[in-house]
Design an enzyme around this catalytic site. Sequence first.
Site, PDB file in Angstrom:
ATOM      1  N   GLY A  44       0.812  -1.219   0.000  1.00  9.17           N
ATOM      2  CA  GLY A  44       0.000   0.000   0.000  1.00  9.17           C
ATOM      3  C   GLY A  44       0.839   1.260   0.000  1.00  9.17           C
ATOM      4  O   GLY A  44       0.540   2.233  -0.706  1.00  9.17           O
ATOM      5  N   CYS A  45       1.891   1.256   0.780  1.00  2.00           N
ATOM      6  CA  CYS A  45       2.756   2.438   0.874  1.00  2.00           C
ATOM      7  C   CYS A  45       3.513   2.668  -0.431  1.00  2.00           C
ATOM      8  O   CYS A  45       3.722   3.814  -0.840  1.00  2.00           O
ATOM      9  CB  CYS A  45       3.716   2.296   2.051  1.00  2.00           C
ATOM     10  SG  CYS A  45       2.846   2.193   3.640  1.00  2.00           S
ATOM     11  N   THR A  46       3.905   1.602  -1.081  1.00  2.76           N
ATOM     12  CA  THR A  46       4.580   1.728  -2.373  1.00  2.76           C
ATOM     13  C   THR A  46       3.615   2.252  -3.430  1.00  2.76           C
ATOM     14  O   THR A  46       3.964   3.150  -4.205  1.00  2.76           O
ATOM     15  CB  THR A  46       5.182   0.374  -2.797  1.00  2.76           C
ATOM     16  OG1 THR A  46       6.140  -0.032  -1.809  1.00  2.76           O
ATOM     17  CG2 THR A  46       5.852   0.467  -4.148  1.00  2.76           C
TER      18      THR A  46
END
Length: 149
Positions: A44-46
């Site tokens: 998700g962060c990527t």
Amino acid sequence: MALAPGTQAPDFEAKNHAGETIRLSDFRGKKVVLYFYPKDDTPGCTAEACNLRDNYDRFLAAGYEVIGVSTDSEKSHTKFREKYSLPFPLIADTDKKIHELYETWVEKSMYGKTYMGTARITYVIDEQGVIIDTIEKVKTKEHASQILK
């Protein structure tokens, strides 16, 4: 509970990915996208970071600076930035002081267990340092469109 629009954004001083001191007040006169995310190099962060990267020219054209904040180390941020060619600074908030100022260090739960972690929240801050938008329901793959309405 996130900080509400109309609130003065708390100033901070911290180290970015390169070990340089960065202060929110250094960006007065510019709009700032200050986004908090849980962990470098996770799905998700990527997706969120790459969506912001892919729209970075649009942010610059609209007068925005983009700054990411997580509790990861400078070294972790450097690897993450290099791996995905991220053009904006990432702040290493390892002591969680910025998270506490922005109310993003919160109790979370997974599989019935509670723990403390980062709330994925983005603050849009105007040229005078006032929060003009708080995005709590971040769509990681289309986050830029949530900001650049």
